[in-house]
Design a protein around this motif. Sequence first.
Motif, PDB file in Angstrom:
ATOM      1  N   LEU A   1       0.736  -1.211   0.112  1.00 32.66           N
ATOM      2  CA  LEU A   1       0.075   0.038   0.031  1.00 32.66           C
ATOM      3  C   LEU A   1       0.788   1.384   0.089  1.00 32.66           C
TER       4      LEU A   1
ATOM      5  N   ALA B   1       9.815   3.928  -0.974  1.00 34.99           N
ATOM      6  CA  ALA B   1       9.676   2.665  -0.075  1.00 34.99           C
ATOM      7  C   ALA B   1       8.799   1.615  -0.978  1.00 34.99           C
TER       8      ALA B   1
ATOM      9  N   ARG C   1      -2.732   5.886  -4.209  1.00 37.35           N
ATOM     10  CA  ARG C   1      -4.268   6.695  -4.372  1.00 37.35           C
ATOM     11  C   ARG C   1      -4.165   7.657  -5.633  1.00 37.35           C
ATOM     12  N   TYR C   2      -2.845   8.045  -6.015  1.00 36.10           N
ATOM     13  CA  TYR C   2      -2.729   8.927  -7.244  1.00 36.10           C
ATOM     14  C   TYR C   2      -2.908   8.378  -8.347  1.00 36.10           C
TER      15      TYR C   2
ATOM     16  N   GLY D   1       8.161  12.152  -3.400  1.00 35.74           N
ATOM     17  CA  GLY D   1       9.240  12.601  -4.210  1.00 35.74           C
ATOM     18  C   GLY D   1       8.430  13.195  -5.484  1.00 35.74           C
TER      19      GLY D   1
ATOM     20  N   PHE E   1      16.914  13.603  -4.569  1.00 36.18           N
ATOM     21  CA  PHE E   1      17.186  12.583  -3.755  1.00 36.18           C
ATOM     22  C   PHE E   1      18.352  12.747  -2.750  1.00 36.18           C
ATOM     23  N   CYS E   2      17.879  12.536  -1.449  1.00 43.52           N
ATOM     24  CA  CYS E   2      18.858  12.607  -0.349  1.00 43.52           C
ATOM     25  C   CYS E   2      18.931  11.097   0.223  1.00 43.52           C
TER      26      CYS E   2
ATOM     27  N   TRP F   1      -4.988   0.690  10.850  1.00 46.16           N
ATOM     28  CA  TRP F   1      -6.139  -0.103  10.604  1.00 46.16           C
ATOM     29  C   TRP F   1      -6.142  -1.575  11.221  1.00 46.16           C
TER      30      TRP F   1
ATOM     31  N   ARG G   1       6.419  15.510   6.347  1.00 48.10           N
ATOM     32  CA  ARG G   1       7.452  14.584   6.629  1.00 48.10           C
ATOM     33  C   ARG G   1       7.190  13.729   7.612  1.00 48.10           C
TER      34      ARG G   1
HETATM   35  C1  LIG Z   1       8.689  19.206   1.572  1.00 47.97           C
HETATM   36  C2  LIG Z   1       9.627  17.980   1.769  1.00 47.97           C
HETATM   37  C3  LIG Z   1      10.984  17.988   1.041  1.00 47.97           C
HETATM   38  C4  LIG Z   1      11.775  17.007   1.182  1.00 47.97           C
HETATM   39  N1  LIG Z   1      12.872  16.839   0.597  1.00 47.97           N
HETATM   40  C5  LIG Z   1      13.535  15.899   0.363  1.00 47.97           C
HETATM   41  C6  LIG Z   1      14.804  15.604  -0.260  1.00 47.97           C
HETATM   42  O1  LIG Z   1      15.215  16.813  -0.989  1.00 47.97           O
HETATM   43  N2  LIG Z   1      15.224  14.573  -0.603  1.00 47.97           N
HETATM   44  C7  LIG Z   1      14.927  13.295  -0.237  1.00 47.97           C
HETATM   45  O2  LIG Z   1      15.471  12.317  -0.589  1.00 47.97           O
HETATM   46  N3  LIG Z   1      13.838  13.247   0.607  1.00 47.97           N
HETATM   47  C8  LIG Z   1      13.131  14.401   0.962  1.00 47.97           C
HETATM   48  N4  LIG Z   1      12.081  14.481   1.630  1.00 47.97           N
HETATM   49  C9  LIG Z   1      11.555  13.208   2.179  1.00 47.97           C
HETATM   50  C10 LIG Z   1      10.931  12.085   1.465  1.00 47.97           C
HETATM   51  O3  LIG Z   1      10.525  12.702   0.163  1.00 47.97           O
HETATM   52  C11 LIG Z   1       9.983  11.199   2.029  1.00 47.97           C
HETATM   53  O4  LIG Z   1      10.036  10.976   3.266  1.00 47.97           O
HETATM   54  C12 LIG Z   1       9.882   9.917   1.130  1.00 47.97           C
HETATM   55  O5  LIG Z   1       9.240  10.200   0.004  1.00 47.97           O
HETATM   56  C13 LIG Z   1       9.005   8.622   2.015  1.00 47.97           C
HETATM   57  O6  LIG Z   1       9.049   7.906   1.306  1.00 47.97           O
HETATM   58  P1  LIG Z   1       7.777   6.711   1.518  1.00 47.97           P
HETATM   59  O7  LIG Z   1       7.654   5.667   0.284  1.00 47.97           O
HETATM   60  O8  LIG Z   1       7.930   6.338   2.920  1.00 47.97           O
HETATM   61  O9  LIG Z   1       6.482   7.590   1.539  1.00 47.97           O
HETATM   62  P2  LIG Z   1       5.527   8.654   0.714  1.00 47.97           P
HETATM   63  O10 LIG Z   1       6.653   9.220  -0.114  1.00 47.97           O
HETATM   64  O11 LIG Z   1       4.843   9.624   1.560  1.00 47.97           O
HETATM   65  O12 LIG Z   1       4.909   7.705  -0.200  1.00 47.97           O
HETATM   66  C14 LIG Z   1       3.759   7.229   0.292  1.00 47.97           C
HETATM   67  C15 LIG Z   1       2.524   6.973  -0.817  1.00 47.97           C
HETATM   68  O13 LIG Z   1       1.540   6.213  -0.366  1.00 47.97           O
HETATM   69  C16 LIG Z   1       0.417   6.598  -0.921  1.00 47.97           C
HETATM   70  N5  LIG Z   1      -0.728   6.461  -0.047  1.00 47.97           N
HETATM   71  C17 LIG Z   1      -0.725   7.017   1.218  1.00 47.97           C
HETATM   72  N6  LIG Z   1      -1.681   6.658   1.878  1.00 47.97           N
HETATM   73  C18 LIG Z   1      -2.585   5.833   0.905  1.00 47.97           C
HETATM   74  C19 LIG Z   1      -3.830   5.082   1.098  1.00 47.97           C
HETATM   75  N7  LIG Z   1      -4.615   5.278   2.354  1.00 47.97           N
HETATM   76  N8  LIG Z   1      -4.196   4.496  -0.077  1.00 47.97           N
HETATM   77  C20 LIG Z   1      -3.571   4.529  -1.110  1.00 47.97           C
HETATM   78  N9  LIG Z   1      -2.314   5.185  -1.260  1.00 47.97           N
HETATM   79  C21 LIG Z   1      -1.976   5.818  -0.092  1.00 47.97           C
HETATM   80  C22 LIG Z   1       0.531   8.167  -1.119  1.00 47.97           C
HETATM   81  O14 LIG Z   1      -0.164   8.822  -2.300  1.00 47.97           O
HETATM   82  C23 LIG Z   1       2.245   8.070  -1.516  1.00 47.97           C
HETATM   83  O15 LIG Z   1       2.300   7.882  -3.065  1.00 47.97           O
HETATM   84  C24 LIG Z   1      11.139  15.471   1.873  1.00 47.97           C
HETATM   85  C25 LIG Z   1      10.097  15.506   2.412  1.00 47.97           C
HETATM   86  C26 LIG Z   1       9.179  16.743   2.311  1.00 47.97           C
HETATM   87  C27 LIG Z   1       7.768  16.493   2.750  1.00 47.97           C
END
Ligand SMILES: Cc1cc2nc3c(=O)[nH]c(=O)nc-3n(C[C@H](O)[C@H](O)[C@H](O)COP(=O)(O)OP(=O)(O)OC[C@H]3O[C@@H](n4cnc5c(N)ncnc54)[C@H](O)[C@@H]3O)c2cc1C
Length: 450
Positions: free
Chosen positions: A24, A29, A49-50, A57, A65-66, A180, A313
């Motif tokens: 999900l 990740a 969801r999108y 990202g 990318f960091c 959930w 974040r």
């Molecule tokens: C403003 C900002 C600047 C940042 N700058 C950087 C940077 O420069 N470099 C860097 O590497 N990182 C940066 N980060 C951090 C990084 O982007 C995120 O922490 C990272 O994307 C987290 O990845 P993730 O896969 O855990 O979750 P997310 O990227 O949050 O992805 C979660 C996905 O799950 C989907 N989703 C969520 N809930 C549901 C649901 N109930 N049903 C269906 N789909 C759902 C969302 O739509 C999303 O696509 C930044 C973050 C922010 C907010």
Amino acid sequence: MPVLTVAEPVRHTEVFGSFDVVVLGGGPAGIAAATSAARLGASTLIVERYGFLGGMGTAAGVTNFCGLFANRFGKIERVVHGIADDFLRRIQEIGGLKAPHKVFGKICAQAYDTGAYKIAADAILLEAGAHLLFHALGVGVVMEGPNKISALLLETKSGRRAVYGKIFIDTSGDGDLSAWAGAKYEVGDAAGAVMYPSTMFRINDVARDAASNRAWTTFPALMEAAEQKTGQKFPRKTPIIRPQNNDIEWRANMTQIANPDGSAINGIDAVQLSYGEVEGRRQILHAFTLIKQAVPAFANSYIVDIPPQMGIRETRRIIGDYILTEDDVLTCASFDDTIGVNGWPVEDHVADDIIFKWPDIPGSRGFNHLPYRMLLPLGFDNLMVAGRCASMTHGGQSAARVSGGCFVMGEAAGTAAAMAISGSGNVRNVDIIELQAKLTAQGVFLGRDQ
Ligand SMILES: Cc1cc2nc3c(=O)[nH]c(=O)nc-3n(C[C@H](O)[C@H](O)[C@H](O)COP(=O)(O)OP(=O)(O)OC[C@H]3O[C@@H](n4cnc5c(N)ncnc54)[C@H](O)[C@@H]3O)c2cc1C
């Protein structure tokens, strides 16, 4: 005040399908988790969801990318590999990847184009054999006993659906699926305060010499001068305004989104999110107006993009068998069950500013191990969590939440899920040595050479 409720009629929900692994959330990740599980032969569905992948990202316009690099004894080196290598190569082939740039002279980050990211993510997942379901919002789970999930419930454009799975990986960023299912979680620091969100934006038609003249170094002083002149405060110091792959396009990460009482917007509260989206765009206009007026290279520029959502974040952090701490990051901790490394420092977004804390540079290896146990929500047999909602303290998460750490956690979760499918079906019984051997064969750096 009691909450008003309405009783809904009992319903029978159409089953969309049955899969070995259900992921999900399609952020970094989720992309890595679904790709690795599918590559290893597990029938895998990723639900998003999108209508595109990338999570913060792309959907929040991060475009950078960091966490792919670490400062190893004074030398900046790439430490995140595996699926991240394939993915970045793809983005590069499409022409959407900029060369790495230094951050504070201590570490590197690497900008990318959102469009190229989305196309590369589709390709890598489809080639792996994963199934994609877009425009589908996860809304709940069906349990088979207290510790085992049997189905994920979705609201899609074609109606409500259920998806059966053997293993579920929660990469929703917000820990939705785990919550959930009844998993324990934390939100915020000891006082419950989460990191402040930011609404990103991108600016186009900037004069090319702004990049070669390092115009980004001038913004903090310009903002200070504007504050003194107008009496209007910018909500956050330490702006990050940098050129993208094409030097005429810049990304701006300089807003800080708070509620009227000054607290950070809670990314799992729809009312606060609604207020925050509007506030983010208000701050963007304020910031952009200053940039355009004060910096000649930006005189003809315009806002080319405000992404679909504000950047969140931190929300829920699921409690797992191990909780990665800020101290682990700062002391470059080692774990026997390492699944890869994090080389990004602590980066806490507090009121008005960002606080960075680094491991010893150049005296340390500059990265900590990420343990397998941080992917295992306490007490569940067929649930894993990866990405920014994995098991970390507020401080630990402020570091390992960036893209590099999310790729590492996702790849390990997907690989372990596929191993569990061909074994006992229980993610807790996965043989760690075998998992590490598989990850190493996939190119992952486990961080064991020092
Ligand atoms: C403003 C900002 C600047 C940042 N700058 C950087 C940077 O420069 N470099 C860097 O590497 N990182 C940066 N980060 C951090 C990084 O982007 C995120 O922490 C990272 O994307 C987290 O990845 P993730 O896969 O855990 O979750 P997310 O990227 O949050 O992805 C979660 C996905 O799950 C989907 N989703 C969520 N809930 C549901 C649901 N109930 N049903 C269906 N789909 C759902 C969302 O739509 C999303 O696509 C930044 C973050 C922010 C907010």
